[in-house]
Design a protein around this motif. Structure first.
Motif, PDB file in Angstrom:
ATOM      1  N   GLY A  33       0.818  -1.206   0.000  1.00  0.00           N
ATOM      2  CA  GLY A  33       0.000   0.000   0.000  1.00  0.00           C
ATOM      3  C   GLY A  33       0.856   1.262   0.000  1.00  0.00           C
ATOM      4  O   GLY A  33       0.415   2.335  -0.413  1.00  0.00           O
TER       5      GLY A  33
ATOM      6  N   ASP B  95      -6.504   0.657  -3.871  1.00  0.00           N
ATOM      7  CA  ASP B  95      -7.445   1.167  -2.859  1.00  0.00           C
ATOM      8  C   ASP B  95      -8.229   2.372  -3.382  1.00  0.00           C
ATOM      9  O   ASP B  95      -9.424   2.500  -3.124  1.00  0.00           O
ATOM     10  CB  ASP B  95      -6.690   1.527  -1.568  1.00  0.00           C
ATOM     11  CG  ASP B  95      -6.094   0.300  -0.893  1.00  0.00           C
ATOM     12  OD1 ASP B  95      -6.586  -0.810  -1.158  1.00  0.00           O
ATOM     13  OD2 ASP B  95      -5.136   0.445  -0.115  1.00  0.00           O
TER      14      ASP B  95
ATOM     15  N   TYR C 252     -13.029  -1.129   1.563  1.00  0.00           N
ATOM     16  CA  TYR C 252     -11.597  -1.043   1.867  1.00  0.00           C
ATOM     17  C   TYR C 252     -11.160  -2.302   2.620  1.00  0.00           C
ATOM     18  O   TYR C 252     -11.925  -2.768   3.462  1.00  0.00           O
ATOM     19  CB  TYR C 252     -11.341   0.199   2.740  1.00  0.00           C
ATOM     20  CG  TYR C 252      -9.925   0.288   3.245  1.00  0.00           C
ATOM     21  CD1 TYR C 252      -8.929   0.863   2.480  1.00  0.00           C
ATOM     22  CD2 TYR C 252      -9.587  -0.256   4.485  1.00  0.00           C
ATOM     23  CE1 TYR C 252      -7.622   0.908   2.936  1.00  0.00           C
ATOM     24  CE2 TYR C 252      -8.286  -0.213   4.943  1.00  0.00           C
ATOM     25  CZ  TYR C 252      -7.311   0.365   4.167  1.00  0.00           C
ATOM     26  OH  TYR C 252      -6.025   0.396   4.614  1.00  0.00           O
ATOM     27  N   PRO C 253      -9.964  -2.843   2.396  1.00  0.00           N
ATOM     28  CA  PRO C 253      -8.996  -2.451   1.380  1.00  0.00           C
ATOM     29  C   PRO C 253      -9.405  -2.973   0.000  1.00  0.00           C
ATOM     30  O   PRO C 253      -9.958  -4.063  -0.126  1.00  0.00           O
ATOM     31  CB  PRO C 253      -7.708  -3.109   1.860  1.00  0.00           C
ATOM     32  CG  PRO C 253      -8.151  -4.294   2.644  1.00  0.00           C
ATOM     33  CD  PRO C 253      -9.485  -3.953   3.238  1.00  0.00           C
TER      34      PRO C 253
END
Ligand code: KG4
Ligand code: ZN
Length: 334
Positions: free
Chosen positions: A137, A167, A177-178
């Protein structure tokens, strides 16, 4: 040697005990995904408070399960960065307090070096030199590992990380999310060729990535459907987006193999759980790939304990205080 690993860099509280360099005795992971999903992303202050609630009970739990006391540990390995400041403070300060009260040495671990160790947990037969795609991420980069502790950053993203793009795109499509796991799931029944999304920087001769233009291209498609009042073909959009991301990652991994002549490849980080990426890497000719088990792609404490134990055994016993460093990045000189 018994190492207690502690990971709190983002929204997962992870604790693990490792014997030697690889044997996992016990591990616990407390995910905050449910707490944060209603906000559509991680809320830093909230994450730090949750780590504070979870960490010590998890440390107690692993010690109890292994039937050992804190004083019997040989090392505490804790993530010191990069990550969210509040989250890192909880992990590092707790580790320092435990180290003081038990009289056990402590080593600070770079979270990215932790990810680099994740594929090694279950694989005996991978040794440096290898190339590591760290794709999460917060990061998208390819590292050359000539030896444990001797790394070179070959290239990274110019803008969004791949997981961040997943995302953001999920949010645009109204998914929860995620976004990565959701897009991965929906893409399975979508047409990857339905939209001709660009594969950013695919043909440059540098190891580099860019995902923000891809995200914008998808937004424009969604707007067109909204303007025409038509149904949004979510599965086709997911599959086409994913095809472009995987193409970009694979193309640059092939380039890195060509540039370095190193044909051993690993991938790690949350996006390495992606089914299309895993398949593409496994099928690709010209290199052999080692992937973490699905549970060890995302943040966990086993990888931190492994990286810490390895660094300690290499003689990395810096006496200065272990401090949190949210923007810690380079890990070439471990
Ligand atoms: O490594 P990680 O747990 O945390 C960071 O250090 O960032 O990675 C989390 C990221 C999120 O962006 C999430 O959407 C992505 O990994 N992710 C995936 C998949 N599972 C998690 N992305 C694509 N496909 C997946 N199956
Ligand atoms: Zn991570």
């Amino acid at each position: 040697m018994l190492t207690l690993g502690i990971e709190t860099s983002c929204d997962d509280t992870g604790v693990a005990i490792l014997r030697g360099e690889r044997e996992v005795l016990c591990e616990y992971l407390s995910s905050q995904i449910k707490d944060h999903s209603r906000f559509g992303g991680v809320i830093p202050e909230f994450a730090a408070r949750k780590h504070l609630e979870n960490l010590l009970p998890l440390v107690d739990a692993v010690l109890n399960e292994c039937h050992i006391s804190g004083q019997e540990l040989d090392l505490i390995a804790v993530t010191r960065g990069p990550g969210l400041m509040g989250s890192l403070i909880v992990g590092v300060m707790t580790a320092r307090a435990l180290s003081q009260s038990w009289g056990v040495p402590i080593v600070g671990v770079n979270h990215l070096e932790g990810h680099l160790f994740a594929p090694l947990v279950d694989a005996e037969d991978i040794e440096p030199p290898f190339l590591s795609l760290i794709v999460s991420g917060g990061h998208t980069e390819i590292i050359r590992a000539d030896a444990f502790g001797r790394y070179e950053l070959l290239g990274q993203t110019r803008d969004d990380a791949a997981g961040e793009a997943y995302d953001k795109v999920a949010r645009i499509l109204g998914l929860k999310y995620p976004g990565g796991p959701e897009i991965d799931r929906l893409a399975k029944t979508g047409n990857p060729q339905a939209f001709d999304f660009p594969v950013p920087l695919r043909n440059t001769d540098k190891v580099e990535f860019s995902f923000s233009g891809l995200k914008t291209a998808l937004i424009w498609q969604v707007r067109k459907f909204e303007a025409s009042g038509g149904d949004i073909p979510v599965n086709d959009l997911c599959a086409s987006f994913q095809r472009a991301v995987v193409d970009a990652l694979l193309a640059k991994m092939k380039l890195a193999v060509k540039m370095t002549g190193i044909r051993r490849v690993t991938a790690s980080g949350g996006v390495s759980a992606n089914s299309a990426l895993r398949e593409a890497l496994r099928r690709s000719e010209g290199f052999r790939v080692w992937l973490p088990s699905l549970g060890r792609c995302t943040d966990n404490a086993v990888m931190i304990a492994m990286a810490g134990a390895n660094s300690w055994l290499r003689g990395n016993r810096r006496s200065e205080e272990v401090l949190p460093d949210p923007s810690l990045h380079e890990f070439t000189q471990q």
